[in-house]
Scaffold this motif. Structure first.
Motif, short mmCIF file in Angstrom:
data_model
loop_
_atom_site.label_atom_id
_atom_site.label_comp_id
_atom_site.label_asym_id
_atom_site.label_seq_id
_atom_site.Cartn_x
_atom_site.Cartn_y
_atom_site.Cartn_z
N LEU A 57 -4.37 -6.99 3.38
CA LEU A 57 -4.74 -7.44 4.98
C LEU A 57 -5.44 -6.38 5.62
CD1 LEU A 57 -1.17 -9.04 6.09
CD2 LEU A 57 -3.38 -10.35 5.38
N GLY A 58 -4.97 -5.48 5.43
CA GLY A 58 -5.67 -4.12 5.95
C GLY A 58 -7.11 -3.92 5.46
N ALA A 59 -7.25 -4.09 4.32
CA ALA A 59 -8.43 -4.01 3.76
C ALA A 59 -9.62 -5.04 3.92
CB ALA A 59 -8.56 -4.04 2.08
N TRP A 101 12.44 -8.70 7.95
CA TRP A 101 11.83 -7.75 8.54
C TRP A 101 11.35 -6.83 7.69
CZ3 TRP A 101 13.41 -2.70 8.42
CH2 TRP A 101 14.78 -2.63 7.84
N SER A 102 11.90 -6.49 6.54
CA SER A 102 11.60 -5.27 5.81
C SER A 102 10.25 -5.48 5.25
CB SER A 102 12.51 -4.96 4.48
OG SER A 102 12.65 -6.16 3.84
N ALA A 103 9.89 -6.94 4.85
CA ALA A 103 8.62 -7.38 4.37
C ALA A 103 7.31 -7.11 5.33
CB ALA A 103 8.44 -8.85 3.76
N LEU A 104 7.90 -7.42 6.60
CA LEU A 104 6.81 -7.20 7.66
C LEU A 104 6.50 -5.83 7.84
CD1 LEU A 104 8.47 -9.87 10.22
CD2 LEU A 104 6.22 -9.97 9.07
N ALA A 105 7.56 -4.98 7.67
CA ALA A 105 7.60 -3.52 7.94
C ALA A 105 6.54 -3.05 6.67
CB ALA A 105 8.94 -2.69 7.74
N VAL A 106 6.71 -3.54 5.54
CA VAL A 106 5.89 -3.10 4.49
C VAL A 106 4.47 -3.55 4.64
CG1 VAL A 106 5.36 -3.41 2.13
CG2 VAL A 106 7.46 -2.88 2.67
N ALA A 107 4.24 -4.73 5.07
CA ALA A 107 2.84 -5.39 5.53
C ALA A 107 2.18 -4.37 6.58
CB ALA A 107 2.94 -6.90 6.06
N LEU A 108 2.88 -4.21 7.60
CA LEU A 108 2.40 -3.15 8.56
C LEU A 108 2.10 -2.00 8.22
CD1 LEU A 108 1.83 -3.02 11.51
CD2 LEU A 108 4.35 -2.10 12.18
N LEU A 109 2.83 -1.37 7.38
CA LEU A 109 2.45 -0.17 6.87
C LEU A 109 1.12 0.00 6.01
CD1 LEU A 109 3.46 3.06 6.14
CD2 LEU A 109 4.74 2.07 4.05
N ILE A 159 -1.54 -0.04 8.15
CA ILE A 159 -1.78 1.49 8.57
C ILE A 159 -2.38 2.06 7.64
CG2 ILE A 159 -0.57 3.35 9.77
CD1 ILE A 159 1.21 1.37 10.84
N LEU A 160 -1.93 2.03 6.42
CA LEU A 160 -2.67 2.98 5.43
C LEU A 160 -3.89 2.78 4.98
CD1 LEU A 160 0.56 3.19 2.98
CD2 LEU A 160 -0.53 4.80 4.37
N ALA A 161 -4.40 1.22 5.16
CA ALA A 161 -5.73 0.72 4.91
C ALA A 161 -6.64 1.29 5.88
CB ALA A 161 -5.81 -0.75 4.84
N ARG A 162 -6.11 1.56 7.28
CA ARG A 162 -6.85 1.87 8.28
C ARG A 162 -7.26 3.51 7.96
NH1 ARG A 162 -5.54 5.29 12.63
NH2 ARG A 162 -7.00 4.87 14.35
N GLU A 163 -6.27 4.24 7.60
CA GLU A 163 -6.33 5.77 7.17
C GLU A 163 -7.32 5.62 6.05
OE1 GLU A 163 -5.13 8.43 9.07
OE2 GLU A 163 -4.68 6.98 10.54
N ALA A 164 -7.00 4.94 5.14
CA ALA A 164 -8.09 5.01 3.89
C ALA A 164 -9.63 4.70 4.02
CB ALA A 164 -7.55 4.14 2.91
N ILE A 165 -9.78 3.60 5.02
CA ILE A 165 -11.09 3.55 5.70
C ILE A 165 -11.49 4.60 6.52
CG2 ILE A 165 -12.55 1.68 7.09
CD1 ILE A 165 -11.80 0.58 4.43
N LEU A 166 -10.65 5.22 7.20
CA LEU A 166 -11.41 6.27 8.30
C LEU A 166 -11.68 7.36 7.69
CD1 LEU A 166 -8.67 6.18 11.24
CD2 LEU A 166 -11.41 5.52 11.31
N ARG A 167 -11.04 7.76 6.37
CA ARG A 167 -11.09 8.53 5.66
C ARG A 167 -12.41 8.80 4.82
NH1 ARG A 167 -6.95 12.63 5.12
NH2 ARG A 167 -5.12 12.00 5.97
N THR A 168 -12.85 7.25 4.26
CA THR A 168 -14.17 7.21 3.67
C THR A 168 -15.21 6.96 4.42
OG1 THR A 168 -13.49 4.93 3.59
CG2 THR A 168 -13.15 6.18 1.73
#
Length: 84
Positions: free
Chosen positions: A2-4, A50-58, A61-70
């Protein structure tokens, strides 16, 4: 995933909007499409708790960080020399 989709879609939109005669339309349509995909993805994860939603949100966020770094432009050597 989703983040990608969200952030790569934003990156693609930036490229299109910069050469467009109507960039606002590109940004508006892109935002609606990207948000729809992400919300649909979260909606699909909701039955798993909620744990699945938390993993999806994480993941988002990780995809955002990866895109920002590249996407960050490298610092020119002249600025590096002045900073040190």
């Amino acid at each position: 995933v989703l983040g990608a989709v969200f952030f790569l879609g934003l990156r693609w939109t930036l490229g299109r909007a910069l050469i467009s005669n109507c960039p606002a339309a590109w940004f508006l349509v892109s935002l609606l499409l990207r948000m729809s995909v992400v919300l649909l993805g979260f909606h699909q994860m909701a039955p798993y708790g909620w744990s699945a939603l938390a993993v999806a949100l994480l993941g988002l966020i990780l995809a955002r960080e990866a895109i920002l770094r590249t996407a960050r432009a490298p610092i020119p050597k002249e600025e590096q020399r002045l900073a040190s």
